[in-house]
Write an enzyme that holds these catalytic residues in place. Structure first.
Site, PDB file in Angstrom:
ATOM      1  N   SER A   1      53.625-128.048  59.308  1.00 48.08           N
ATOM      2  CA  SER A   1      54.597-128.609  60.245  1.00 48.08           C
ATOM      3  C   SER A   1      55.207-127.463  61.031  1.00 48.08           C
ATOM      4  O   SER A   1      55.319-126.348  60.522  1.00 48.08           O
ATOM      5  CB  SER A   1      55.718-129.322  59.495  1.00 48.08           C
ATOM      6  N   ASP A   2      55.620-127.712  62.257  1.00 50.27           N
ATOM      7  CA  ASP A   2      56.457-126.717  62.919  1.00 50.27           C
ATOM      8  C   ASP A   2      57.745-126.616  62.079  1.00 50.27           C
ATOM      9  O   ASP A   2      58.033-127.483  61.245  1.00 50.27           O
ATOM     10  CB  ASP A   2      56.747-127.112  64.374  1.00 50.27           C
ATOM     11  N   CYS A   3      58.516-125.543  62.281  1.00 50.31           N
ATOM     12  CA  CYS A   3      59.586-125.268  61.321  1.00 50.31           C
ATOM     13  C   CYS A   3      60.713-126.297  61.402  1.00 50.31           C
ATOM     14  O   CYS A   3      61.327-126.459  62.447  1.00 50.31           O
ATOM     15  CB  CYS A   3      60.049-123.835  61.477  1.00 50.31           C
TER      16      CYS A   3
END
Ligand SMILES: *[C@@H]1O[C@H](CO)[C@@H](O)[C@H](O)[C@H]1NC(C)=O
Ligand SMILES: *[C@@H]1O[C@H](CO)[C@@H](O)[C@H](O)[C@H]1NC(C)=O
Ligand SMILES: *[C@@H]1O[C@H](CO)[C@@H](O)[C@H](O)[C@H]1NC(C)=O
Ligand SMILES: *[C@@H]1O[C@H](CO)[C@@H](O)[C@H](O)[C@H]1NC(C)=O
Ligand SMILES: *[C@@H]1O[C@H](CO)[C@@H](O)[C@H](O)[C@H]1NC(C)=O
Ligand SMILES: *[C@@H]1O[C@H](CO)[C@@H](O)[C@H](O)[C@H]1NC(C)=O
Length: 778
Positions: free
Chosen positions: A299-301
């Site tokens: 996932s993106d952060c």
């Protein structure tokens, strides 16, 4: 005596510790000196990776399993498994990650890494082999840092291959630009280079071993950071099937299918209501199913937490966790999965099998990186030493890339190149003239060397005067009188203006396209005052509307240098003084300021004349431009001719006409999915283009081949890039380049249902001002 002995022991201990620190070991599992690990099947390198991973997972407790689902995965000491850090960056060189546990550190003997130009400038070379060599160098440096004990991870979250859809986007600089074919080719080159594959691909297929792991991001249609209060965490991109099919998805398809990337990052934004990281169709059906993705999905952060906390798509944190794991995501940058996966299992929202599925992908990548094969010093990549980081060869490559990318936008009366002997004095003016860090753009590491444009120009001309011209890049105040004074006295004036990360960056989009503050006022005043027409250098990732400079006769030359990396200032000076002939071409359209009337949230590529919506990128935009996609001058001029086209009439079968629906026939096109592989194969043809350098200087010239369709309307592009090659030509030399084209790939566009189709009738191949007609009988 006793005391002395103790001293001796402690001094031995100290020297041992010093030795340990100096020869820092990279972390790895399955140490052959550990008798326990010998018995584990997951350590047996003779077994297939899937079997080893299965064995490993079968030994983990549920808590251990859950602990591994986040970017900083802790060690499992009882199994001899070290901690692993999934998050590392290497967009255009091995980089820092600020304020988080990074997979890479610069705290050991290695204190810097080669900083190549920011991607948007590298793309301007239109040279896929150069892109590959850069990525290869980055991969080698990354492995060198790991071998030197300065890495706890080998998974790099690059390349950024979202289409540069809107000129205001703060992260456009990270991408290869606005064209899907170019972006796809960049992705393939980058991934193959960093992962240790060959330029043509296929080498990795043998053992599946990775030098370093690349990650195609941000999947998908992530094109807005923060604009007028609308942020990427909540942005719901409304994307048509048509635009998805021929704009947003193709780079990802190339990155995965041809690049064989071992990572994907799902983006923050939603697409048509569904958060990307919770989209089963996107992650599992499309990427893994249709495109055969083999790797891990991160996932993106904090992109998991926002699904509940900001988007309210999930009703609870546990639902968010269950949604993403069921969709096919494997690891969370952030700690949501660590915190809530246990509860999701207890509440029966998530079967453990989904966790095992994710772990399978995660440990497979770690094994493919060779981190479970015993001491990595003895393995394939073990001989990459720290002397490879910032090697002369890599630093030269950074210089070559900057030279290749810089674009000459204007050169009235051949003002450039300046004479090295006749130029007696220079005035160098501007807030970007004496900066080094700006040259790197974002996602940077400490560079091997730092040279500012001022310093580089001083190597050519000793007699220089410098003035910053503005208080800062935003130029809220300009020191016009001081700058004009030195400009008046110099033989030539070089203005180094543009943007920096205060104006365009992650989480910060622009609202204007013109130069900030009083930059224009300063430039125009100096141009009027100088003895001769001035040279304007722009450092910026995104395009700027510099129409005023384009039409100002006192501004003789304009160079766009993007953010050209650690050697960029040298390349600029070489170009200004004629030691290099510029050949870069713009990878994005430069729009006029009034393009800012367009709503940045509007994802539509195609124009809608009835509402005044102009469309986006050279493929669809119909308004006036400051500079075109592909524009770029040189100190030479080039001419083209079509030498031969191996098939000019393409026939796509009589019998398949029977299957053509009435609907599709009436539109004059045919679905590519209805054509057999054999037809597509037989339709391939070669195009030979002759190119001549009419100038007095050798040059590297990118040849861009476009196609325009005879039929217009229904969302057909104005034209589109179908091939590019960079060719070396000596002064007055002529040569030819050859393109192989596949109609099913290169002569298609997407219809409203998001299906690729091919037109019946004429297509026109275009190179420069030359056109060549080919016709399709479907
Ligand atoms: C990182 O932390 C330092 C010190 O706490 C802070 O000054 C800096 O702004 C932070 N950087 C980022 C990018 O958050
Ligand atoms: C996860 O738990 C830790 C420790 O309890 C807490 O500090 C952190 O804020 C939590 N993170 C999220 C995203 O809930
Ligand atoms: C311009 O930049 C300076 C220095 O970074 C800063 O102090 C100032 O607030 C900025 N002004 C504007 C209008 O952004
Ligand atoms: C910007 O202005 C030009 C010229 O007046 C016009 O043709 C164009 O449609 C305008 N663009 C937008 C987006 O309004
Ligand atoms: C821009 O588009 C968004 C939807 O994407 C809409 O909510 C907003 O009102 C629009 N803004 C303007 C200024 O038209
Ligand atoms: C190249 O430039 C020369 C000199 O300006 C000119 O004579 C010639 O026609 C140009 N050739 C092309 C192909 O533009």
């Amino acid at each position: 005596m006793k005391l002395r002995k103790l001293n001796l022991v402690s001094s031995i201990l100290i020297s041992f510790l010093v030795l340990l620190a100096e020869t820092a070991q990279p972390p790895f599992a399955c140490d052959s000196s550990n008798p326990k690990t010998k018995s584990y099947a997951f350590c047996k390198t003779t077994l297939p990776i899937s079997q080893r991973v299965q064995d490993l997972i079968s030994r983990l407790t549920l808590d251990e399993k859950i602990s591994q689902l986040v970017n900083a995965a802790p060690a499992i000491p009882r199994l001899g498994i070290p901690a692993y850090v999934w998050w590392s960056e290497a967009l255009h060189g091995v980089a820092f990650v600020a304020n988080v546990t990074s997979g890479i550190n610069f705290d050991g003997k290695i204190r810097s890494a080669t900083s190549f130009p920011q991607v948007i400038l590298t793309a301007a070379s239109f040279d896929a082999n150069l892109w590959y060599r850069i990525a290869q160098a980055i991969g080698i440096e990354a492995r060198g840092m790991y071998n030197a004990g300065q890495a706890q991870g080998m998974t790099f979250w690059a390349p950024n291959i979202n289409i540069y859809r809107d000129p205001r986007w703060g992260r456009g600089q990270e991408t290869p630009g606005e064209d899907p074919l170019l972006t796809g080719k960049y992705a393939i080159s980058y991934v193959r280079g960093i992962q240790g594959d060959s330029f043509e691909g296929g080498k990795l297929g043998v053992a599946d071993h990775l030098q370093a792991s690349a990650c195609c991001k941000h999947f998908t249609a992530y094109d807005l950071d923060s604009w007028k209060g609308i942020g990427r965490f909540v942005f719901d991109a409304r994307v048509s099937l048509q635009d998805l099919a021929d704009t947003y998805q193709p780079p990802f398809e190339s990155c995965i299918k041809e690049g064989r990337a071992s990572g994907i990052m799902c983006a923050y934004n939603r697409v048509n209501g569904v958060p990307n990281c919770a989209d089963y169709d996107l992650l599992s059906k499309t990427a893994r199913g249709q495109w055969g993705f083999n790797g891990y999905i991160v996932s993106d952060c904090d992109a998991v937490s926002i699904i509940y906390e900001k988007q309210r798509y999930a009703k609870s944190p546990e639902d968010a966790v269950a949604d993403v794991l069921k969709a096919g995501m494997d690891v969370n940058c952030g700690d949501y999965l660590k915190n809530y996966t246990g509860a999701a299992v207890r509440e029966k929202k998530l079967p453990v099998s989904e966790i095992d599925r994710a772990l399978h992908n995660l440990f497979s990548v770690r094994m493919r990186l060779g981190l479970f094969d015993g001491n990595p010093a003895k393995l394939h990549f073990g001989n990459i030493g720290r002397e490879q980081v910032c090697s002369k060869e890599h630093q030269n490559l950074a210089l070559e890339a900057a030279r290749a990318g810089i674009v000459l936008l204007k050169n009235t009366d051949k003002l450039l190149p300046l004479s090295k002997t006749r130029t007696k004095s220079l005035a160098i003016i501007g807030p970007n003239a004496n900066v080094a860090e700006t040259l790197q753009g974002n996602y940077k590491g400490p560079p091997c060397k730092a040279v500012t444009p001022l310093q580089a120009l001083q190597r050519y001309i000793k007699n220089t005067k410098y003035d910053q011209g503005c208080d800062s890049v935003n130029c809220s105040s300009a020191f016009i009188q001081e700058a004009v004074k030195i400009a008046k006295e110099a033989d030539h004036v070089v203005l180094v203006m543009g943007l920096d990360l205060t104006q365009e960056r992650e989480d910060f989009d622009r609202e204007n396209l013109v130069l900030p503050g009083k930059q224009q006022e300063l430039i125009s005043a100096i141009a009027r005052a100088a003895k001769k027409p001035v040279i304007l250098v722009l450092l910026c990732g995104g395009p700027v509307d510099i129409s005023f400079a384009k039409y100002d006769q006192h501004i003789g030359s304009i160079l766009w240098a993007g953010y050209p990396g650690e050697a960029g200032a040298l390349a600029l000076a070489e170009i200004i003084f004629g030691d290099h002939n510029p050949g870069g071409r713009l990878p994005v359209t430069w729009y006029p300021q009034n393009f800012t009337r367009v709503n940045m949230t509007d994802m539509r590529m195609r124009p809608e004349p009835s509402s005044g919506y102009p469309g986006r990128t050279y493929r669809f935009y119909q308004g006036p431009k400051v500079f075109e996609f592909g524009f770029g001058l040189s100190y030479s001029n080039y001419s083209y001719e079509f030498i031969s086209v191996s098939q000019t009439k393409l026939y796509f079968s009589q019998h398949s006409r029977d299957h053509t629906s009435k609907n599709s026939e009436s539109k004059g096109y045919k679905l590519v999915s209805e054509m057999s592989a054999e037809l597509c194969q037989n339709g391939k043809f070669q195009v030979k283009v002759g190119v001549k350098n009419h100038g007095e200087m050798a040059g590297k010239h990118p040849v861009l081949l476009f196609v325009r369709q005879g039929t217009v309307g229904d969302g057909r592009p104005n034209k589109r890039l179908i091939g590019f090659q960079r060719i070396n030509l000596n002064a007055r030399e002529r040569a030819q380049v050859e393109f192989e084209l596949s109609p099913c790939e290169h002569l298609t566009w997407a219809n409203k249902d998001g299906l690729l189709v091919m037109d019946e009738g004429s297509n026109f191949l275009m190179v420069g001002d030359q056109e060549y007609e080919i016709s399709n009988g479907i």
